[in-house]
Design an enzyme around this catalytic site. Sequence first.
Site, PDB file in Angstrom:
ATOM      1  N   HIS A 508      -5.884   9.405  -2.128  1.00  0.00           N
ATOM      2  CA  HIS A 508      -6.903   9.036  -3.116  1.00  0.00           C
ATOM      3  C   HIS A 508      -6.707   7.597  -3.565  1.00  0.00           C
ATOM      4  CE1 HIS A 508      -4.106   9.202  -6.538  1.00  0.00           C
ATOM      5  NE2 HIS A 508      -3.675  10.375  -6.095  1.00  0.00           N
ATOM      6  N   CYS A 524       1.229  12.420  -4.117  1.00  0.00           N
ATOM      7  CA  CYS A 524       0.040  12.076  -3.343  1.00  0.00           C
ATOM      8  C   CYS A 524       0.238  10.761  -2.601  1.00  0.00           C
ATOM      9  CB  CYS A 524      -1.182  11.979  -4.247  1.00  0.00           C
ATOM     10  SG  CYS A 524      -1.933  13.566  -4.622  1.00  0.00           S
TER      11      CYS A 524
END
Length: 563
Positions: A508, A524
């Site tokens: 992301h 992440c």
Amino acid sequence: MDTPPRTRAAATLAASRHALALLALAASLSACGRSGSAADAPIELPGAAGSQKAQGASAAALASPAALASSAPAEDEPPPGLPAGPPIVSLGGVATPPAPVPEGRPRLASTSMLTRVLARPSTDAKPVGFLRAGAVVEMDPEPAGTSGCPGGFRKIKPFGYVCVGPDATLDLDDEIVRAAARRPDVTHKLPYMYGTVTRGGPAYARIPTEDDLARFEPNLKKHLDRWARDEESGATYGLDVWLKWSAEPAPPALDALAQRITDREIPWYLRDGRRAPNLSGLIKTSDAVKIDEVSRRNGMAFLESFLHEGRRYNVTTDLRVIPADRFRPIRGSEFHGVEIGKDVDFPFALVRRAGGKRWRLVGKKLVDGGELEWRSAVPLTGKQQFFGGKLHYETKDGDWVDDRHAGRIDPAKKMPAWGKNGEKWLDVNITKQVLVAYEGTKPVYATLISSGEAGLDDHESSTATKRGIFRIHTKFVTSTMDSDTVGEEFELRDVPYVQYFEEGYALHGAYWHDKFGRPKSHGCINLSPEDARRLFFWTEPAVPPGWHGAARSLTGTVVFVHP
């Protein structure tokens, strides 16, 4: 702001009063962090926390991103492949926005922060995509059944079915549809206007009056005095961010405040003391004014920004009204990667740390050859050598760069089966903090990332990124991530261009830091906003024009994460 603590994707879906109980049944996962710890919370699908629209969902709607990737009947899978025509955003960053649905065509609109698109006209069907409030999509004119949906399902373009009811309407003049008509701006690295909270304060249902301000912001004068003096995130900083969609220039913030200027273009739904449509679900009474609080370590995205009696107010994506002086405007990193074969060819290095030097070999000694541009791509000859016990690479202009500051990028030494089969795939190297995108056997894009700050530690017991071979299964143009861990509380709304590939782990965009090339996240794979935008529209599953998300089992783009 640093990358936040362990995160979980936070939000909601639509339509039954049993949602809060059912959410507890979702898998215990943690977005961007290890699963199964006390700090973890269930994964939910993105939307507005506490939303009235979010107070219910059928059991079928409550699938986590991991659950969405589980096996399902063939009829519950969307058709594969990207839409015909040019990509919405190319790897070179060129945007080709899709045309709006022509007037006169049958259309349906979303009235929820997340409206499910189902594979079949039944509430038992699997979600294959998601719309966000204000989205208008073309549909077939005839109803397609009422299984679990009294208002009837409609088949929408290019595929899938939407239930007409609490989360979708055929009335394009609906107040929520009109108020949320501004769509995410995919022509830009950040799809909305963004800010991070510097000074906590109230969120309103409408523009507050003088009496409201005295009641809910009793220390307003002191707050504004501090804001006026703050050179890093105060009145003189970042006004251009709030003017993203403004057609006219604005006066400096302090001038506007002193002159009590009011914009002519206050959003229609806030004029004459009106309250915003209740998309947030936080407006509980007809006389509600203050409906929420924001605090430090909150990040927000905004649809509108305007002046009222000298003070600037922003409108969030779920239509809360918040003073802009509570936020530091966010521009986001300017960094992005390179197209291989266009911007640079193998071998090359990406400069991942600032402060690097070019070195010239004079005799047997290296001498300072000048600064090495941070995060640039440096063409190499392929020759490498140790100097002083440190690995150096020779550049094509005859200098040398060291491996501490610049990581050499080479094509895959052994092509995996999915590459040989012609699939797109992402090669993520944790040690080098580099991502390389391939189309089959052809490398096409390379960039720097920020993976889990625990490096190569065990992802089960640390903030390391989980390693392995995965497939992207669920994507959202934006998604909310938050944590209620004591001492680590935060909420980051509308994190851009989110691509889940395993449990709560995702690629992301990160608008809150600019440390790409170094481990920085809590699990992440952080990308610069521009890299996230480019890769989002390159990978599978494709998100159809106008949609806010897509989901597909087992056939998304491969993500290979390794040391």
